[in-house]
Design a protein around this motif. Structure first.
Motif, mmCIF file in Angstrom:
data_model
loop_
_atom_site.group_PDB
_atom_site.id
_atom_site.type_symbol
_atom_site.label_atom_id
_atom_site.label_comp_id
_atom_site.label_asym_id
_atom_site.label_seq_id
_atom_site.Cartn_x
_atom_site.Cartn_y
_atom_site.Cartn_z
ATOM 1 N N ILE A 128 9.784 7.081 1.264
ATOM 2 C CA ILE A 128 8.614 6.193 1.306
ATOM 3 C C ILE A 128 8.646 5.151 0.184
ATOM 4 C CG2 ILE A 128 6.086 6.073 1.076
ATOM 5 C CD1 ILE A 128 6.007 8.865 2.408
ATOM 6 N N THR A 129 8.788 5.613 -1.052
ATOM 7 C CA THR A 129 8.578 4.726 -2.197
ATOM 8 C C THR A 129 9.657 3.647 -2.306
ATOM 9 O OG1 THR A 129 7.601 6.650 -3.279
ATOM 10 C CG2 THR A 129 7.935 4.699 -4.627
ATOM 11 N N TRP A 130 10.925 4.043 -2.319
ATOM 12 C CA TRP A 130 11.995 3.045 -2.411
ATOM 13 C C TRP A 130 12.017 2.096 -1.219
ATOM 14 C CZ3 TRP A 130 14.800 0.393 -5.555
ATOM 15 C CH2 TRP A 130 15.127 0.897 -6.810
ATOM 16 N N PRO A 131 11.957 2.611 0.034
ATOM 17 C CA PRO A 131 11.947 1.669 1.165
ATOM 18 C C PRO A 131 10.777 0.689 1.102
ATOM 19 C CG PRO A 131 12.413 3.878 1.949
ATOM 20 C CD PRO A 131 12.042 4.009 0.499
ATOM 21 N N SER A 132 9.609 1.169 0.684
ATOM 22 C CA SER A 132 8.442 0.285 0.589
ATOM 23 C C SER A 132 8.631 -0.776 -0.484
ATOM 24 C CB SER A 132 7.185 1.104 0.297
ATOM 25 O OG SER A 132 6.919 1.987 1.364
ATOM 26 N N ALA A 133 9.237 -0.400 -1.609
ATOM 27 C CA ALA A 133 9.505 -1.369 -2.684
ATOM 28 C C ALA A 133 10.461 -2.456 -2.206
ATOM 29 C CB ALA A 133 10.082 -0.651 -3.907
ATOM 30 N N ILE A 134 11.468 -2.052 -1.459
ATOM 31 C CA ILE A 134 12.458 -3.017 -0.960
ATOM 32 C C ILE A 134 11.846 -3.939 0.091
ATOM 33 C CG2 ILE A 134 14.608 -3.226 0.353
ATOM 34 C CD1 ILE A 134 15.473 -0.571 -1.138
ATOM 35 N N VAL A 160 0.839 -1.210 0.000
ATOM 36 C CA VAL A 160 0.000 0.000 0.000
ATOM 37 C C VAL A 160 0.871 1.257 0.000
ATOM 38 C CG1 VAL A 160 -1.667 1.340 1.355
ATOM 39 C CG2 VAL A 160 -2.013 -1.121 1.037
ATOM 40 N N THR A 161 1.888 1.294 0.860
ATOM 41 C CA THR A 161 2.735 2.497 0.902
ATOM 42 C C THR A 161 3.562 2.638 -0.380
ATOM 43 O OG1 THR A 161 4.478 1.345 2.151
ATOM 44 C CG2 THR A 161 2.838 2.572 3.423
ATOM 45 N N TRP A 162 3.966 1.515 -0.952
ATOM 46 C CA TRP A 162 4.711 1.566 -2.212
ATOM 47 C C TRP A 162 3.834 2.137 -3.326
ATOM 48 C CZ3 TRP A 162 5.961 -3.288 -5.566
ATOM 49 C CH2 TRP A 162 6.837 -2.954 -6.600
ATOM 50 N N PHE A 163 2.619 1.612 -3.460
ATOM 51 C CA PHE A 163 1.705 2.127 -4.479
ATOM 52 C C PHE A 163 1.374 3.592 -4.227
ATOM 53 C CE2 PHE A 163 0.747 -2.164 -6.055
ATOM 54 C CZ PHE A 163 0.581 -1.904 -7.412
#
Length: 175
Positions: free
Chosen positions: A59-65, A14-17
């Motif tokens: 937010i985006t990179w950490p969530s993707a990882i 959810v946070t990645w999206f």
């Protein structure tokens, strides 16, 4: 333990999206800021650069990882590779390719390069929506989903989505 991992996986999806959806909006606003007169243009671009950088790396990179850590962990705990999961993994690979394409645009914006119009970015923003629908449908419906009906539904969704973008563009241009 499986349910906790699954819950965390969903939270970081959810946070990645959220990050991917919002970063493209910021790209659009940053691009459109170029149409403003000075000093408004410089002020907006400076602020959008800060926002973009913080969102992308905070937010985006950490969530993707973290999503990439919990996903395979779930798969390992599941101890099986059903057909629906194989199809879902292809969409997930596509989603990571999309994420990397956003990173390319991020780097361009940080260098002051604006290759894409705001309209092209609006269309590109909806690619994440298509991946979201496909992945969630596969994860929720699983083996009960027909491949033919699933693909037909996805194509129908894309047609509706692109039509909505075209209608919105026409409405914006009339104003």
């Amino acid at each position: 333990m499986y349910n906790y991992i699954k819950a965390l996986h969903i939270v970081f999806i959810v946070t990645w999206f959220s990050g991917m959806f919002y970063i493209v909006r910021l790209f659009i606003y940053n691009t459109e800021a170029g149409e403003k007169d000075e000093p408004e243009k410089s002020i907006l671009r400076k602020q959008f650069t800060i926002m973009i950088k913080r969102l992308w790396f905070g937010i985006t990179w950490p969530s993707a990882i973290i999503t990439l850590i919990f996903g395979p962990l779930l798969w390992w705990k599941l101890n099986v590779l059903p057909d629906w999961l194989i199809i879902k993994l292809f969409f997930v690979l596509g989603l990571y390719a999309y994420h990397f394409s956003l990173h390319v645009i991020y780097k361009q914006h940080m260098q002051g390069i604006f290759k894409y119009s705001s309209q092209k970015l609006r269309i590109w923003n909806e690619v994440a929506t298509i991946f979201l629908v496909a992945i969630v449908m596969l994860a929720a419906v699983k083996q009960n989903m027909s491949v033919v009906w699933g693909l037909a539904g996805l194509v129908g969704f894309v047609v509706v989505l692109m039509s909505a973008i075209k209608i919105y563009k026409n409405i914006r241009e009339k104003k």
